[in-house]
Motif scaffolding. Sequence first.
Motif, mmCIF file in Angstrom:
data_model
loop_
_atom_site.group_PDB
_atom_site.id
_atom_site.type_symbol
_atom_site.label_atom_id
_atom_site.label_comp_id
_atom_site.label_asym_id
_atom_site.label_seq_id
_atom_site.Cartn_x
_atom_site.Cartn_y
_atom_site.Cartn_z
ATOM 1 N N VAL A 164 -52.361 72.348 97.308
ATOM 2 C CA VAL A 164 -52.913 72.457 98.667
ATOM 3 C C VAL A 164 -53.113 73.924 99.033
ATOM 4 C CG1 VAL A 164 -52.399 72.152 101.116
ATOM 5 C CG2 VAL A 164 -52.059 70.261 99.523
ATOM 6 N N ALA A 165 -52.081 74.729 98.803
ATOM 7 C CA ALA A 165 -52.177 76.149 99.157
ATOM 8 C C ALA A 165 -53.253 76.850 98.344
ATOM 9 C CB ALA A 165 -50.831 76.831 98.945
ATOM 10 N N LEU A 166 -53.326 76.529 97.060
ATOM 11 C CA LEU A 166 -54.324 77.162 96.200
ATOM 12 C C LEU A 166 -55.736 76.829 96.653
ATOM 13 C CD1 LEU A 166 -54.821 78.865 93.683
ATOM 14 C CD2 LEU A 166 -54.593 76.793 92.301
ATOM 15 N N SER A 167 -55.971 75.560 96.997
ATOM 16 C CA SER A 167 -57.316 75.171 97.431
ATOM 17 C C SER A 167 -57.657 75.770 98.792
ATOM 18 C CB SER A 167 -57.433 73.640 97.483
ATOM 19 O OG SER A 167 -56.580 73.105 98.471
ATOM 20 N N GLN A 168 -56.679 75.838 99.693
ATOM 21 C CA GLN A 168 -56.955 76.359 101.028
ATOM 22 C C GLN A 168 -57.126 77.875 101.037
ATOM 23 O OE1 GLN A 168 -57.553 74.585 103.785
ATOM 24 N NE2 GLN A 168 -57.359 72.714 102.576
ATOM 25 N N LEU A 169 -56.288 78.574 100.294
ATOM 26 C CA LEU A 169 -56.335 80.038 100.317
ATOM 27 C C LEU A 169 -57.506 80.612 99.531
ATOM 28 C CD1 LEU A 169 -52.529 80.862 99.978
ATOM 29 C CD2 LEU A 169 -53.959 81.076 102.023
ATOM 30 N N THR A 170 -58.104 79.812 98.667
ATOM 31 C CA THR A 170 -59.251 80.305 97.903
ATOM 32 C C THR A 170 -60.571 79.748 98.422
ATOM 33 O OG1 THR A 170 -59.004 78.515 96.265
ATOM 34 C CG2 THR A 170 -57.894 80.592 95.799
ATOM 35 N N ARG A 171 -60.504 78.972 99.484
ATOM 36 C CA ARG A 171 -61.735 78.425 100.065
ATOM 37 C C ARG A 171 -62.268 79.394 101.109
ATOM 38 N NH1 ARG A 171 -62.042 72.550 102.969
ATOM 39 N NH2 ARG A 171 -60.829 72.033 101.121
ATOM 40 N N PRO A 172 -63.569 79.708 101.072
ATOM 41 C CA PRO A 172 -64.103 80.635 102.080
ATOM 42 C C PRO A 172 -64.047 80.034 103.469
ATOM 43 C CG PRO A 172 -65.877 79.657 100.787
ATOM 44 C CD PRO A 172 -64.598 79.258 100.123
ATOM 45 N N LEU A 173 -63.887 80.888 104.464
ATOM 46 C CA LEU A 173 -63.900 80.426 105.847
ATOM 47 C C LEU A 173 -65.289 79.913 106.207
ATOM 48 C CD1 LEU A 173 -61.924 83.368 107.490
ATOM 49 C CD2 LEU A 173 -61.061 81.072 106.982
ATOM 50 N N PRO A 174 -65.391 78.994 107.173
ATOM 51 C CA PRO A 174 -66.705 78.487 107.570
ATOM 52 C C PRO A 174 -67.650 79.635 107.927
ATOM 53 C CG PRO A 174 -64.959 77.201 108.602
ATOM 54 C CD PRO A 174 -64.290 78.362 107.926
ATOM 55 N N PHE A 184 -59.576 89.446 100.048
ATOM 56 C CA PHE A 184 -58.417 88.869 100.724
ATOM 57 C C PHE A 184 -57.669 87.863 99.875
ATOM 58 C CE2 PHE A 184 -61.598 89.580 104.186
ATOM 59 C CZ PHE A 184 -60.960 90.664 104.775
ATOM 60 N N VAL A 185 -58.368 87.158 98.978
ATOM 61 C CA VAL A 185 -57.795 85.996 98.301
ATOM 62 C C VAL A 185 -56.520 86.340 97.536
ATOM 63 C CG1 VAL A 185 -58.162 84.387 96.403
ATOM 64 C CG2 VAL A 185 -59.886 84.603 98.190
ATOM 65 N N HIS A 186 -56.583 87.340 96.650
ATOM 66 C CA HIS A 186 -55.420 87.631 95.814
ATOM 67 C C HIS A 186 -54.267 88.193 96.647
ATOM 68 C CE1 HIS A 186 -57.166 86.640 91.947
ATOM 69 N NE2 HIS A 186 -58.281 87.204 92.349
ATOM 70 N N ARG A 187 -54.581 88.907 97.697
ATOM 71 C CA ARG A 187 -53.534 89.419 98.587
ATOM 72 C C ARG A 187 -52.777 88.264 99.240
ATOM 73 N NH1 ARG A 187 -52.411 93.976 101.680
ATOM 74 N NH2 ARG A 187 -51.643 93.573 103.785
ATOM 75 N N HIS A 188 -53.525 87.299 99.775
ATOM 76 C CA HIS A 188 -52.896 86.177 100.459
ATOM 77 C C HIS A 188 -52.190 85.254 99.475
ATOM 78 C CE1 HIS A 188 -55.922 86.798 103.996
ATOM 79 N NE2 HIS A 188 -54.985 87.718 103.934
ATOM 80 N N LEU A 189 -52.761 85.094 98.292
ATOM 81 C CA LEU A 189 -52.086 84.281 97.283
ATOM 82 C C LEU A 189 -50.755 84.895 96.874
ATOM 83 C CD1 LEU A 189 -54.962 83.137 94.895
ATOM 84 C CD2 LEU A 189 -53.514 81.679 96.303
ATOM 85 N N GLN A 190 -50.715 86.223 96.771
ATOM 86 C CA GLN A 190 -49.465 86.874 96.382
ATOM 87 C C GLN A 190 -48.393 86.670 97.457
ATOM 88 O OE1 GLN A 190 -48.955 88.225 93.344
ATOM 89 N NE2 GLN A 190 -46.817 88.223 93.994
ATOM 90 N N LEU A 191 -48.792 86.704 98.722
ATOM 91 C CA LEU A 191 -47.845 86.412 99.797
ATOM 92 C C LEU A 191 -47.297 84.999 99.656
ATOM 93 C CD1 LEU A 191 -49.701 87.960 102.869
ATOM 94 C CD2 LEU A 191 -47.515 88.724 101.936
#
Length: 218
Positions: A164-174, A184-191
């Motif tokens: 769930v987190a992987l799909s949500q954090l790598t999906r572009p915002l509308p 932003f993606v890799h930064r937020h994934l690392q968090l």
Amino acid sequence: MSAAAAEASRSTRTPRPRADALRNRERIVSAAREMFVEHGPQVPLDEIARRAGVGNATLYRHFPERSDLVREVVVSVMSRTTEQAGSAAASEADPFAALRRFVHAAADERIGALCPMLSGAFDADHPDLHAGRGELEAAVQGLVERAQQAGRMRSDVAVGDLMVALSQLTRPLPGTACPNMDRFVHRHLQLFVDGLEAPARSELPGSAATLGDLRSEP
């Protein structure tokens, strides 16, 4: 078997695709994957053919319907992501480092961009999709179990939480193109990954999300 019978048997077999036909198919799928990420699954097929360096007739010969191409792209991304899980497990002695490596590799495969396509008008029960999803889930499950058994990953999460987190954090915002989100993606994934490491720093509300939870009907 007589020579005549052997020849008859060979003649009834499905002919193998030519090497150039396979290369064209791979180029089309690769170009479609890039353009679906950049512009969404409704990008004109003529533009995909142009990027792939093939004629329109070649694209339609391989993929008569848009849904055929979308499904092939989804299967391709799942397969590539499964390979990344195996590569991470084989390359890292620390099972949590393997999990971390996989999460970032999956982001580079643009797995989050699949989500809008999965709700598209194609056969979600196609055998290729079922097989690809099963292989991916098994590979990720193995990464999670090894990290937890080694005491390196908190025990109150499950593979569904990770997916769930992987799909949500790598999906572009509308309204945002996927490439614009790369910074932003890799930064937020690392968090997020830091929050998976044991020992846990907080108690999570609710219960862990399993793969079965993700498949259940609303």
